[in-house]
Design an enzyme around this catalytic site. Structure first.
Site, short mmCIF file in Angstrom:
data_model
loop_
_atom_site.label_atom_id
_atom_site.label_comp_id
_atom_site.label_asym_id
_atom_site.label_seq_id
_atom_site.Cartn_x
_atom_site.Cartn_y
_atom_site.Cartn_z
N GLU A 282 53.40 32.78 111.21
CA GLU A 282 54.72 32.73 111.76
C GLU A 282 55.20 34.08 112.04
O GLU A 282 55.82 34.33 113.39
CB GLU A 282 55.79 32.31 110.87
CG GLU A 282 56.46 33.01 109.89
CD GLU A 282 55.47 33.51 108.56
OE1 GLU A 282 55.95 34.44 107.65
OE2 GLU A 282 54.32 32.99 108.40
N ASP A 283 54.82 35.35 111.16
CA ASP A 283 54.96 36.71 111.80
C ASP A 283 54.25 36.92 113.14
O ASP A 283 54.95 37.71 114.09
CB ASP A 283 54.75 37.49 110.59
CG ASP A 283 53.25 37.53 110.31
OD1 ASP A 283 52.50 36.45 110.47
OD2 ASP A 283 52.91 38.55 109.38
N GLY A 326 40.00 34.13 102.49
CA GLY A 326 40.02 33.73 104.09
C GLY A 326 41.14 33.87 104.67
O GLY A 326 41.19 33.95 106.01
#
Length: 373
Positions: A282-283, A326
């Site tokens: 989201e950032d 990951g």
């Protein structure tokens, strides 16, 4: 050495030589160098940067799946009047938390002690209700300074994107509490407690760069070795060597409150669903939206060195999505995929992100040295 300043290695060496002359600094310097040098070993497993996670051929998308710069600017203009407050003498702190009550209490206590914090809005995405002001330990969650309100913004979902939702009417049962008190917002996670003086310097940098994201944790997008898509450069050593950045992490970043409206209404549905499925990135989406809106890169403000070392030590063993195997690989795919979904308008480009020299912003030194502290 790159034109326009000393190389990162030279700048680091000069800074260390200066500190080494101060009594008692050598043990700390040795520890700092050890942490920086060993960062790849304890941060995540795998490469120093992420691998591209998408095929070279972009998927076919209609024009309606992206959003134009004009539309984004209109949403920002709308948010300026419907979300942002008019007071920029202080800022609103948007505190993101999830099931880490001890860290939440520490964060509230700390940030209420900072003079530039005018109010705290806690982004509450837990299924259980937030602390009640009448609880016996309410002071730990609301503070005891009547001049600085602490409000809990409760959300019906656990989406990580709740942190960028504009405050709605009805917070704490108060129908007038929807609009933020201040123009500036400082987004921060509950496990990040920046020194108050660092916050003041960051706030000063934002007031001089009001249209940009201003923050303390830079990252970069790097072209994949395959020639298509991007890797995500997150490791300190690579950032120093490369000397550029294009992303500021919103776990500790200032922005204009109007961009909450931009994110909520302007992010394409496909991108929103993509982020929710991965519980990540989201950032990156916020940075892409802001850069596409403004056409200028973010602004970097350095952390104090001793806080940087302390935070590295304090972060060891603390759970979080960035510790998952990951995680950084997936963020490389996010840069590539979200750039396609949001859309790049400049001819010959495939991402709205823009790189800038990794130099700390300083009011009186536009050509300041490149440093992490």
């Amino acid at each position: 050495m790159r034109a326009g300043g000393a190389s990162p290695t030279v700048s680091l060496a000069r800074h260390l030589r200066t500190l080494s002359r101060r009594k008692g600094c050598l043990p700390v310097l040795a520890l700092a160098l050890l942490l920086v040098a060993s960062a790849p070993m304890w941060a995540v497993t795998g490469d120093l940067t992420s691998r591209i996670g998408s095929d070279c051929a972009p998927p076919t998308r209609g024009a309606e799946t992206t959003i134009s710069k004009t539309a984004l600017r209109e949403l920002a203009y709308e948010g300026d009047s419907t979300v942002a407050g008019e007071d920029d003498r202080q800022f609103t702190l948007l505190l993101n938390t999830f099931k880490r009550r001890d860290l939440l209490k520490r964060a509230i206590k700390h940030y209420l002690s900072c003079d530039d914090v005018g109010e705290i809005r806690v982004v509450w995405s837990e299924p259980d209700p937030p602390p009640d002001p009448t609880d016996r330990d309410a002071r730990l969650y609301y503070g005891d300074d009547p001049s600085k309100e602490v409000r809990y913004q409760r959300h019906p979902t656990t989406s990580i994107q709740n942190r960028f939702e504009p405050p709605s009417a009805g917070v704490d049962g108060d129908a007038t509490s929807g609009k933020l008190k201040h123009t500036a917002v400082f987004n921060v996670d509950e496990d990040v407690r920046l020194p108050c003086k660092a916050l003041t310097r960051g706030f000063d940098a934002w007031r001089a760069n009001r249209e940009q994201l201003v923050g303390f944790y830079p990252r970069n997008h790097v072209r994949s070795d395959r020639g298509c898509g991007y890797r995500y450069a997150w490791n300190d050593l690579e950032l120093w060597r490369g000397g550029e950045f294009s992303i500021i992490l919103t776990k500790a970043a200032f922005m204009h409150a109007k961009y909450l409206n931009t994110y909520s209404k302007g992010l394409p549905r496909e991108a929103r669903e993509y982020i929710d499925r991965r519980k990540n990135c989201e950032d990156i989406a916020m940075q892409i939206l802001v850069t596409k809106t403004t056409g200028i890169p973010p602004v970097y403000k350095a952390l104090p060195m001793f806080y940087y070392v302390w935070a590295k030590l304090g972060g060891i063993g603390v759970p979080g999505i960035s510790k998952n195997a990951g995680h950084h690989d997936e963020r490389g795919a996010c840069v590539t995929d979200l750039s396609r979904m949001i859309g790049a308008e400049a001819p010959g480009t495939d991402t709205p992100l823009l790189r800038a020299p990794l130099k700390e912003w300083r009011r009186h030194a536009p050509g300041s040295i490149r440093a992490w502290w």
